[in-house]
Design a protein around this motif. Structure first.
Motif, PDB file in Angstrom:
ATOM      1  N   VAL A  10      21.271  41.962 -17.814  1.00  0.00           N
ATOM      2  CA  VAL A  10      22.175  43.112 -17.675  1.00  0.00           C
ATOM      3  C   VAL A  10      22.075  43.796 -16.311  1.00  0.00           C
ATOM      4  CG1 VAL A  10      22.431  43.653 -20.115  1.00  0.00           C
ATOM      5  CG2 VAL A  10      20.451  44.545 -18.870  1.00  0.00           C
ATOM      6  N   ASN A  11      20.995  43.493 -15.552  1.00  0.00           N
ATOM      7  CA  ASN A  11      20.838  44.103 -14.233  1.00  0.00           C
ATOM      8  C   ASN A  11      20.943  45.630 -14.329  1.00  0.00           C
ATOM      9  OD1 ASN A  11      20.505  44.462 -11.520  1.00  0.00           O
ATOM     10  ND2 ASN A  11      22.440  43.506 -10.908  1.00  0.00           N
ATOM     11  N   ARG A  16      24.524  49.425 -17.690  1.00  0.00           N
ATOM     12  CA  ARG A  16      25.417  48.466 -18.317  1.00  0.00           C
ATOM     13  C   ARG A  16      25.763  48.813 -19.764  1.00  0.00           C
ATOM     14  NH1 ARG A  16      26.336  47.368 -13.598  1.00  0.00           N
ATOM     15  NH2 ARG A  16      24.190  46.735 -13.170  1.00  0.00           N
ATOM     16  N   SER A 248      27.369  43.491 -14.589  1.00  0.00           N
ATOM     17  CA  SER A 248      26.201  42.766 -14.105  1.00  0.00           C
ATOM     18  C   SER A 248      26.704  41.574 -13.295  1.00  0.00           C
ATOM     19  CB  SER A 248      25.361  42.285 -15.283  1.00  0.00           C
ATOM     20  OG  SER A 248      24.349  41.394 -14.856  1.00  0.00           O
TER      21      SER A 248
END
Length: 261
Positions: A10-11, A16, A248
């Motif tokens: 998901v960074n 996110r 992401s």
């Protein structure tokens, strides 16, 4: 009745949440959702967001980088953080394993490695081999799924420009050999169902129009012990979330199975 697992780097899980909410609203909720690169300390992890959606969630993270989480509709009977190596559990913000009866789900965020002459490249190799050893031990007592951002593209078809990436830490011959060794007892479920090239799970932010031009990598994987792979129904990449606002650089990869839990 089918059972579904999803893996998604998901960074930043908090950044996110709009993506996750829209994605879950548009789809049936996966039975197990494995997240990587959550980038938040445990005290700031959005626990209530997941429990409000019916998930039991376990997580371990740190500020600004790393972090893993495993959310499941059924509460696991056991959760282990890190890679078991004797009495040591290093990499506790990069690996989480959950047991559901005779099934282990192992979720990893493998180190990228920086460059092939950097010390982290050796750390990456060690991480993969230790995970492979742990997974093999788990498989002696039941079925295993090893999923996550592996930071390895195993074959030329798993990236857009393989001819120019021979020294890349995610495609170098050494890391491909190490990954093959670590996962030798497992089946690449995505490739079982999707044998053709051109499907990726990561499109670099730094490459202009990477998604629309399909300049990407398949570095997020779902690997299953053979008996479990035999019960797989399908596996697929959901490209759509990568096209939404503030995405992401990765997108979810899923697989469905029958007769799992």
């Amino acid at each position: 009745m089918s059972w579904t697992v999803a893996t998604f780097n998901v960074n930043s899980v908090r950044s996110r949440l709009p993506i996750l909410e829209r994605w879950l609203d548009n789809n049936s909720k996966p039975d197990v959702l494995c997240l990587q690169e959550t980038k938040t300390q445990d005290e700031t992890f959005p626990l209530e967001w997941f429990t409000d959606r019916g998930y039991s969630v376990s997580f371990r993270g740190q500020k600004s980088y790393n972090g893993v989480a495993l959310a499941s509709l059924k509460e696991p009977s056991e959760v282990v953080f890190g890679l078991v190596d004797g009495d040591l559990r290093p990499f506790d913000t990069r690996a989480i394993s959950a047991r559901f009866g005779s099934l282990w789900v192992v979720n990893t965020y493998v180190p990228q490695g920086k460059s092939i002459d950097h010390d982290d490249y050796g750390v990456k190799q060690d991480f993969l081999l230790k995970t492979g050893s742990m997974v093999s031990t788990m498989a002696e007592e039941g079925e295993v799924l090893w999923v996550g951002d592996m930071n390895v593209a195993p074959q030329e078809m798993d990236l857009t420009n393989p001819k120019t990436k021979g020294n890349h830490v995610c495609f170098h011959s050494v890391i491909k050999e190490v990954f093959a060794r670590a996962s030798s007892d497992l089946v690449d479920v995505f490739r079982k169902h999707r044998p053709d090239p051109g499907e990726f799970s990561f499109w670099d932010y730094r490459v202009k129009d990477a998604l629309s031009r399909n300049i990407g990598w398949r570095i997020d994987h779902i690997l299953a012990s053979p008996g479990l792979a035999d019960r797989s129904l399908d596996s697929w990449v959901d490209r759509e979330p990568r096209s939404w606002e503030k995405p992401s650089d990765h997108t979810p990869v899923l697989a469905s199975f029958e007769g799992v839990i």
